[in-house]
Design a protein around this motif. Structure first.
Motif, mmCIF file in Angstrom:
data_model
loop_
_atom_site.group_PDB
_atom_site.id
_atom_site.type_symbol
_atom_site.label_atom_id
_atom_site.label_comp_id
_atom_site.label_asym_id
_atom_site.label_seq_id
_atom_site.Cartn_x
_atom_site.Cartn_y
_atom_site.Cartn_z
ATOM 1 N N CYS A 51 50.957 60.105 -2.423
ATOM 2 C CA CYS A 51 51.160 59.335 -1.092
ATOM 3 C C CYS A 51 50.545 58.246 -1.060
ATOM 4 N N TRP A 52 51.821 57.729 0.377
ATOM 5 C CA TRP A 52 51.795 56.457 -0.042
ATOM 6 C C TRP A 52 50.464 55.807 0.131
ATOM 7 N N THR A 53 49.509 56.214 0.989
ATOM 8 C CA THR A 53 48.826 55.344 1.399
ATOM 9 C C THR A 53 47.244 55.341 1.108
ATOM 10 N N CYS A 54 47.035 56.738 0.764
ATOM 11 C CA CYS A 54 46.098 56.506 -0.751
ATOM 12 C C CYS A 54 46.001 57.197 -1.605
ATOM 13 N N ALA A 55 47.223 57.336 -2.289
ATOM 14 C CA ALA A 55 47.554 57.592 -3.713
ATOM 15 C C ALA A 55 47.392 59.338 -3.850
ATOM 16 N N ALA A 56 46.998 60.395 -3.271
ATOM 17 C CA ALA A 56 46.773 61.360 -3.046
ATOM 18 C C ALA A 56 47.947 62.261 -4.556
#
Length: 248
Positions: A51-56
């Motif tokens: 994920c771009w904003t939480c790195a999940a």
């Protein structure tokens, strides 16, 4: 307070020499010129879509998609401009990070730093104006003897020729470790735990900041810091972490 406990844990001359000598891989125990051998890196450090904003971690089908996001970030966008994680917090990296974090296994620092540096290069991470470590509580500093995020950030700043400030962010309240808490308590645990050094606050206005930490769990700590920085006038906040835990 014992000054020795708060001193930066730098490897001795003997330790630095031993770090450059061939030895056993920390994972498979095979003979290796580096702390984690090439075979183990190929097996356990492959890049995955995040994920771009939480790195999940995201499904493999999203590989190559521009700025992919998980469902949670689409529903409730976090205050981070971007979040980059090098590894999953899973075997063997979870145990290695625990050794680095709690047992001063400084021989692992370069391996972990290499993973993060390569992830940043692959992600074409935008260069920030400031590189800031997540601050550690006094209790944590007494327990561990050093701040692992500070050590990583300082080494990364030197490698990438970035501006590093160790004490611009302050932890003003001790908090329980996020992994020890149930999910519903983790947001409250990080609230009001941090502050910005008042004498340096003006320097942050309009700047681009990257936060550095070893492990990202729920993201609440990094999100809280990002909110604080944005209130101070920071224009963009990235988070760079070595490892990201699986979504709960």
């Amino acid at each position: 307070m014992d000054r020795r406990a708060l001193a930066s844990s730098k490897p001795s001359l003997v330790e630095r020499v031993l770090m450059r000598c061939p030895g056993q891989c920390a994972v498979c125990r095979a003979w290796s010129a580096q702390r984690v051998c090439v075979d183990c890196l190929m097996r356990y450090a492959r890049p995955v879509p995040r994920c771009w904003t939480c790195a999940a971690r995201l499904p493999a089908e999203l590989t190559g998609h521009p700025e992919p996001k998980c469902g949670a970030c689409l529903r409730h966008p976090p205050p981070l401009t971007r979040c980059i994680a090098a590894l999953d917090y899973a075997f063997p990296w979870d145990a290695l990070l625990q050794r680095y974090k709690f047992h001063q296994a400084l021989d692992l620092r370069e391996t972990l730093l290499d993973r993060l540096d390569q992830a940043l290069a692959s992600a074409q991470a935008e260069e920030p104006d400031w590189l800031l470590p997540v601050p550690l509580s006094h209790e944590g500093l007494r327990e561990r003897g050093y701040n692992q995020s500070h050590e990583l950030t300082r080494a990364l700043a030197k490698r990438r020729k970035l501006v590093f400030h160790a004490h611009l962010l302050l932890r003003v309240r001790d908090t329980a470790h996020q992994l020890k808490l149930p999910p519903e308590q983790r947001v409250a645990n990080a609230k009001h735990a941090f502050a910005i050094e008042p004498r340096r606050m003006r320097e942050l206005r309009g700047c681009h900041v990257a936060l550095v930490d070893d492990v990202m769990t729920t993201g609440n700590t990094l999100f809280e810091l990002a909110k604080l920085l944005r209130k101070a006038g920071v224009s963009r906040v990235q988070a760079w972490v070595v490892a990201r835990t699986a979504e709960n």
